[in-house]
Design an enzyme around this catalytic site. Structure first.
Site, mmCIF file in Angstrom:
data_model
loop_
_atom_site.group_PDB
_atom_site.id
_atom_site.type_symbol
_atom_site.label_atom_id
_atom_site.label_comp_id
_atom_site.label_asym_id
_atom_site.label_seq_id
_atom_site.Cartn_x
_atom_site.Cartn_y
_atom_site.Cartn_z
ATOM 1 N N TYR A 27 -26.326 13.538 43.114
ATOM 2 C CA TYR A 27 -27.082 13.609 41.847
ATOM 3 C C TYR A 27 -26.518 14.338 40.640
ATOM 4 O O TYR A 27 -26.184 14.152 39.514
ATOM 5 C CB TYR A 27 -28.589 13.361 41.725
ATOM 6 C CG TYR A 27 -29.282 13.220 40.653
ATOM 7 C CD1 TYR A 27 -29.471 11.887 39.922
ATOM 8 C CD2 TYR A 27 -29.728 14.279 40.042
ATOM 9 C CE1 TYR A 27 -30.137 11.859 39.142
ATOM 10 C CE2 TYR A 27 -30.444 14.308 38.614
ATOM 11 C CZ TYR A 27 -30.722 12.872 38.251
ATOM 12 O OH TYR A 27 -31.582 12.769 37.026
ATOM 13 N N SER B 164 -28.819 15.751 32.523
ATOM 14 C CA SER B 164 -29.864 16.356 33.141
ATOM 15 C C SER B 164 -29.672 17.983 33.109
ATOM 16 O O SER B 164 -28.548 18.124 33.249
ATOM 17 C CB SER B 164 -30.252 15.814 34.512
ATOM 18 O OG SER B 164 -31.016 16.523 35.290
HETATM 19 P P1 NAD Z 1 -37.069 5.534 36.112
HETATM 20 O O1 NAD Z 1 -36.981 5.227 37.648
HETATM 21 O O2 NAD Z 1 -38.085 5.362 35.220
HETATM 22 O O3 NAD Z 1 -35.800 5.090 35.385
HETATM 23 C C1 NAD Z 1 -34.462 4.697 36.068
HETATM 24 C C2 NAD Z 1 -34.050 3.347 36.010
HETATM 25 O O4 NAD Z 1 -32.951 3.053 36.322
HETATM 26 C C3 NAD Z 1 -35.170 2.488 36.780
HETATM 27 O O5 NAD Z 1 -36.176 1.944 35.898
HETATM 28 C C4 NAD Z 1 -34.096 1.105 36.870
HETATM 29 O O6 NAD Z 1 -34.350 0.056 36.221
HETATM 30 C C5 NAD Z 1 -32.787 1.722 36.591
HETATM 31 N N1 NAD Z 1 -31.875 1.631 37.783
HETATM 32 C C6 NAD Z 1 -31.664 2.323 38.920
HETATM 33 N N2 NAD Z 1 -30.659 1.608 39.647
HETATM 34 C C7 NAD Z 1 -30.314 0.540 38.925
HETATM 35 C C8 NAD Z 1 -29.486 -0.228 39.285
HETATM 36 N N3 NAD Z 1 -28.676 -0.447 40.306
HETATM 37 N N4 NAD Z 1 -29.209 -1.408 38.410
HETATM 38 C C9 NAD Z 1 -30.156 -1.458 37.043
HETATM 39 N N5 NAD Z 1 -30.879 -0.524 36.757
HETATM 40 C C10 NAD Z 1 -31.136 0.471 38.056
HETATM 41 O O7 NAD Z 1 -36.609 7.384 35.876
HETATM 42 P P2 NAD Z 1 -36.248 8.286 35.063
HETATM 43 O O8 NAD Z 1 -36.630 9.805 35.368
HETATM 44 O O9 NAD Z 1 -36.925 7.530 33.630
HETATM 45 O O10 NAD Z 1 -34.694 7.921 34.638
HETATM 46 C C11 NAD Z 1 -34.240 7.756 33.469
HETATM 47 C C12 NAD Z 1 -32.805 8.558 33.533
HETATM 48 O O11 NAD Z 1 -33.304 10.065 33.207
HETATM 49 C C13 NAD Z 1 -31.972 8.667 34.658
HETATM 50 O O12 NAD Z 1 -30.658 8.664 34.310
HETATM 51 C C14 NAD Z 1 -32.471 9.883 35.332
HETATM 52 O O13 NAD Z 1 -31.223 10.481 36.166
HETATM 53 C C15 NAD Z 1 -32.570 10.725 33.974
HETATM 54 N N6 NAD Z 1 -33.387 11.950 34.069
HETATM 55 C C16 NAD Z 1 -34.676 11.974 34.703
HETATM 56 C C17 NAD Z 1 -35.280 13.258 35.006
HETATM 57 C C18 NAD Z 1 -36.510 13.201 35.521
HETATM 58 O O14 NAD Z 1 -37.041 14.436 35.910
HETATM 59 N N7 NAD Z 1 -37.405 12.301 35.525
HETATM 60 C C19 NAD Z 1 -34.720 14.501 34.531
HETATM 61 C C20 NAD Z 1 -33.332 14.570 34.038
HETATM 62 C C21 NAD Z 1 -32.585 13.369 33.861
#
Ligand code: NAD
Ligand code: MG
Length: 298
Positions: free
Chosen positions: A203, A190
């Site tokens: 985080y 991230s």
């Molecule tokens: P999202 O909520 O759609 O996806 C996160 C997923 O993590 C969930 O759908 C869930 O299935 C899974 N998860 C969480 N805890 C879990 C567990 N204990 N067991 C199994 N699965 C689990 O949100 P997103 O933003 O698409 O996140 C995906 C990745 O992107 C993450 O690693 C997040 O840190 C990273 N990210 C997101 C952003 C943003 O702005 N959305 C920015 C930088 C990084």
């Protein structure tokens, strides 16, 4: 937007009609209930067969960035396993159904990756269902804000660390038993690795750890012909943000801090994951690809 309309439009204007709004969902949140709805490439991602015959495991592939990666990989010709939490079945079935409807293969495996035994089971089931494993996308993540650092409880810290870091170690260790030359591992870090927000210190710590993990493991596995890289997204509109990932008032201006002045959509992350999984990136090792709308970082 559909891929017929995919044009060289102004990236500052693309999706600029989609604004973040105050809203709250219980963890882990559903794309189904996100307002406005996000773009995972359902209509807008066009594949060109770059991952023909590859076998991919994507954690958190039910929603957000992982769902966009699942759709893109399938349209590039890969078979995918999507891992998610049981309470996210609606989202997982939507993405899996869409892929299968297009003639792709998508296998859904629910389970909580905070448990060592489940990680082992997940990899074993994925290998069984796909007949091997070439691509691992460590994407699942947990983010909950705390205004005051001292309010982060032991349980909060444990959940963030287990989901974002421990599970990545465990799943990668298990997956490596099945991966050979030409395989790729792609982690999700991230912009928080470099520009930590004070309200999500736990985080941000994990996301910096993921960059370190990626660089170190990449050095160890390169001689085996396995490449490890990471994608570092900026602010992207996903359920993660509305399940207390951000304070409510920040949702309204979400993404405006970027040079493009808007939040990103999950589909805009997918091409980086496709590039890192495909042999086109054969000389890219231990790298972080920043996809953040313009937030200059190291
Ligand atoms: P999202 O909520 O759609 O996806 C996160 C997923 O993590 C969930 O759908 C869930 O299935 C899974 N998860 C969480 N805890 C879990 C567990 N204990 N067991 C199994 N699965 C689990 O949100 P997103 O933003 O698409 O996140 C995906 C990745 O992107 C993450 O690693 C997040 O840190 C990273 N990210 C997101 C952003 C943003 O702005 N959305 C920015 C930088 C990084
Ligand atoms: Mg989800």
């Amino acid at each position: 937007m559909s891929f017929d309309q995919l044009t060289f439009d102004n990236p500052a204007e693309r999706y600029s009609h989609l604004k973040g709004k105050k809203q709250k969902q219980p963890l882990p949140g559903l794309d189904r209930d996100l307002d406005p709805q996000a773009d995972h490439g359902e209509e807008s991602y066009r594949g060109t067969g770059r991952l023909q015959g590859r076998k991919a495991l994507i954690t958190g592939g039910d929603s957000g960035i992982g769902a966009a990666v699942a759709i893109a990989y399938a349209r590039e010709g890969a078979d995918v396993v999507i891992n998610y939490l049981e309470s996210e079945r609606t989202d997982a079935e939507r993405i899996g159904g869409l892929i299968e409807h297009e003639g792709g293969k998508a296998v859904l495996i629910a389970g909580d990756i905070r448990h060592r035994d489940f990680c082992r089971e997940l990899v074993a089931k994925a290998v069984d269902a796909l007949g091997g494993l070439d691509i691992l996308v460590n994407n699942a993540g947990h983010q909950v804000f705390h205004e005051d650092f001292t309010d982060i409880s032991e349980d909060d810290l444990d959940r963030t660390m287990k989901t974002n870091v421990y599970a990545m170690f465990w799943i990668t260790q298990d997956a490596l038993q099945h991966m050979g030359p030409g395989s790729t591992i792609i982690n999700t870090s991230s912009v928080q690795s470099y520009k930590p927000s004070p309200v999500i210190i736990d985080y941000a710590t994990t996301k910096a750890a993921i960059v370190g993990f990626t660089k170190g493991l990449a050095m160890q596995l390169a001689e085996q012909g396995i490449r490890v890289n990471t994608v570092a997204p900026g602010p992207v509109w996903t359920p993660l943000q509305v399940t207390e990932g951000q304070p409510q008032e920040k949702l309204e201006s979400f993404g405006e801090v970027t040079a493009l002045g808007r939040m990103g959509q999950p589909v805009e992350m997918a091409p980086a994951y496709v590039f890192l999984a495909s042999p086109e990136s054969s000389y890219v090792v231990g790298e972080t690809i920043n996809v953040n709308g313009g937030m200059p970082v190291p």
